[in-house]
Design an enzyme around this catalytic site. Structure first.
Site, PDB file in Angstrom:
ATOM      1  N   LYS A  81     -48.874  78.174   4.841  1.00 54.60           N
ATOM      2  CA  LYS A  81     -49.395  79.330   5.594  1.00 54.60           C
ATOM      3  C   LYS A  81     -48.461  79.615   6.767  1.00 54.60           C
ATOM      4  O   LYS A  81     -48.079  78.679   7.496  1.00 54.60           O
ATOM      5  CB  LYS A  81     -50.807  78.963   6.074  1.00 54.60           C
ATOM      6  CG  LYS A  81     -51.587  80.071   6.729  1.00 54.60           C
ATOM      7  CD  LYS A  81     -53.005  79.565   7.054  1.00 54.60           C
ATOM      8  CE  LYS A  81     -53.899  80.656   7.594  1.00 54.60           C
ATOM      9  NZ  LYS A  81     -55.286  80.167   7.841  1.00 54.60           N
ATOM     10  N   SER A 156     -58.717  82.807   5.695  1.00 56.20           N
ATOM     11  CA  SER A 156     -57.477  83.465   6.058  1.00 56.20           C
ATOM     12  C   SER A 156     -56.243  82.870   5.377  1.00 56.20           C
ATOM     13  O   SER A 156     -55.169  83.454   5.446  1.00 56.20           O
ATOM     14  CB  SER A 156     -57.288  83.390   7.577  1.00 56.20           C
ATOM     15  OG  SER A 156     -57.155  82.043   7.991  1.00 56.20           O
ATOM     16  N   SER A 180     -61.599  79.181   6.368  1.00 55.16           N
ATOM     17  CA  SER A 180     -60.322  79.731   5.890  1.00 55.16           C
ATOM     18  C   SER A 180     -59.555  78.875   4.885  1.00 55.16           C
ATOM     19  O   SER A 180     -58.574  79.355   4.307  1.00 55.16           O
ATOM     20  CB  SER A 180     -59.411  80.034   7.080  1.00 55.16           C
ATOM     21  OG  SER A 180     -59.885  81.141   7.792  1.00 55.16           O
TER      22      SER A 180
END
Lengths: 470, 65
Positions: A81, A156, A180
């Site tokens: 990420k 996310s 997330s």
């Protein structure tokens, strides 16, 4: 052994490289080939660094030829990420504001994976500043679900879920502040571990909420999550909130039987208003655990709506505080929905925020009392499988927060309590979309969740199924 | 604990250095309102001596089945 190295698990490919059955270059090229095929459909990568990755793979192969094995992930290519600082690299945090931000330090969690020998493939897409549960991104476009590209990935950690599911990277770091890691794991059919607050250092990871942020992996199996957790966990002088003390042998935990364990099924909230297919998968998952020797009991948890509310108050204020300067200086550079959500924090008085923070101890204590008779609790990650990108694109509509609350209904209480939770692929809907259950444990008892999750994956194949490119 | 009204939100946002329009204040009120309502039963009931650090004490305590 698969002839396409990218299809292997993290654990097995690391062993294959160490035993010289595959070179790091072969493995890296295999991932890059799949990235080239899938990226146009998925938008999972923020940056693809093919030349640098192959050069690093060649260096890893040369080292291994000289007998220099850097660690258990020697030569394994990974992407994470795009919110983990990596010195000298652009780290966008999924935002316009940090589109050109070059990190000067490296996140402790990422450094520990590098020290184990990993090769960087690039970086993965995410929701802007990790503040969105669907995978939409106003600046870089939505990430698509590899099981159905019309559907969301969850956020996310949207790129992490999509890329791990499509076998573009063997695993990826995500972060979980309100769900997330678990949401993308659920929507994309991969295994995701939300760790206890304090289990893994957050130094060098973009902050959203200092009380709630956690670092954790998304991977193709529980065994792979255990490997990564073991490498990243432990004290860190750069983050005093990371707990000291020995790191348990998480890999060993995955070999244990669940005979004699007791698993609780909530009597309410997590079983209310479920989509019928999700309800059926929960029932089937419980039946598997029972067949493997676990005792299943019903547990009555304290009011989860209060936990959700408290979580929302804490998150709103802490996120707004982190972003205040940019909200003043660069409001036009935020996506409309993210700015709108950040503004919510302006409406919470200091006393209300601190009450929500102070209540955490008693709330956790009440939860531990309610679950004192069980080793873990099982619950769905979300009440539904992945919605479409179009139907969940609420933008800055007045209904956006309500939609977000519905999607994160089953994840936020766990963030407020700071507990670990392991999302495991548990079935598929008739439309072919994955569904995951979460195993919720006691603080710092990730080993128990890994033990139960691994036992489940030994007798099921949901985690092994890979999507096909349409 | 009741949710803040748009007028109150406008004042709080201005004090924070981030003034918002009446329309945005109304939207914020509706958006964060359910959190205030959900927390209402807890608000104002916490004991005097309760420190935020109690969370860490509970978290790291030895709790067995």
């Amino acid at each position: 052994m698969s002839t396409e190295p990218a299809l292997m698990t993290l654990t097995s490919v690391a062993q294959a490289i160490a035993q010289k059955k595959f070179s790091s270059r072969e493995v890296t090229q295999s991932c890059l080939d799949r990235i080239a095929q899938w990226q146009p459909s998925l938008n999972a990568f923020m940056a693809i660094e093919a030349d640098a990755a192959l050069a690093a793979a060649d260096a890893a192969d040369a080292d291994l030829a000289k007998g220099n094995n850097r660690g258990v992930l020697h030569g394994v290519p990974l992407a994470h990420k795009d919110m983990y600082y990596d010195a000298g690299k652009v780290v966008t945090c999924g935002s316009q504001i940090r589109r050109d931000f070059v990190a000067t330090t490296t996140a402790t969690s990422l450094q520990r994976l590098k020290d184990a020998g990993t090769v960087r493939l690039g970086s993965l897409q995410m929701s802007e500043f990790a503040y969105g549960p669907t995978g939409h991104n106003a600046h870089f476009g939505p990430v698509h679900n590899p099981w159905d590209i019309a559907c969301v990935t969850g956020g996310s950690s949207s790129g992490s879920g999509s890329a791990v599911a499509a076998r573009l990277t063997f695993a990826a770091l995500g972060s979980d502040t309100g769900g997330s890691i678990r949401m993308p794991a659920h929507f994309c059919g991969v295994t995701g571990l939300k760790t206890t607050v304090g289990r893994i250092s957050r130094a060098g990871a973009m902050p959203l909420s200092q009380s709630l942020d956690t670092v954790g992996p998304l991977a193709r199996s529980v065994e792979d999550c255990a490997l990564l957790l073991g490498l990243m966990a432990g004290a860190d002088p750069e983050d005093p909130t990371a707990i000291t003390g020995p790191v348990p042998d998480y890999a060993a935990a995955t070999t244990g039987s669940i005979k004699g364990l007791t698993i609780g099924v909530p009597s309410a909230f997590y079983v209310d208003d479920l989509d019928s297919e999700v309800a059926g998968i929960l029932e089937a998952t419980v039946a598997v655990l029972k067949r493997e020797g676990a005792t299943i009991v019903q547990v009555e948890l304290p009011d989860q709506r209060q936990l959700t509310a408290a979580c929302q108050l804490v998150l709103a204020v802490e996120a707004a505080a982190f972003h205040k300067r940019w909200m003043i200086e660069r409001p036009q550079d935020y996506g409309a929905q993210v700015l709108m959500r950040l503004q919510n924090g302006l409406a919470v008085p200091g006393v209300s925020y601190l009450e929500a923070v102070r209540w955490r101890g008693p709330a956790l204590s009440a939860h531990l009392a309610a679950t004192s008779g069980v080793d873990a609790v099982i619950a769905p990650v979300a009440p539904v499988a992945a919605p479409t990108i179009a139907e969940s694109d609420v933008g800055n509509s007045p209904d956006a927060e309500a939609v977000i609350q519905r999607l994160t209904r089953f994840t936020r209480p766990i963030n407020y309590l700071g507990l670990p939770s392991l999302a495991i692929p548990s079935g598929f809907t008739r439309a072919g979309l994955p569904v995951a259950m979460q195993l919720i444990g006691r603080s710092f008892d990730e080993a128990m969740l890994l033990r139960i999750g691994a036992a489940f994956q030994r007798v099921t194949d949901f985690h092994d199924r890979a999507p096909k490119l349409a | 604990m009741t949710k803040p009204a748009p007028k109150e939100i406008s004042a709080m946002a201005a004090v924070a250095g981030l003034p918002v329009s009446a329309e945005v204040a109304t939207r914020i009120s509706n958006s964060i309102g359910p959190a205030f309502e959900g927390f209402a039963a807890v608000a104002g009931t916490l004991p005097f001596d309760l420190e935020p650090a109690t969370f860490v004490v509970v978290q790291t305590g030895k709790v067995s089945k």
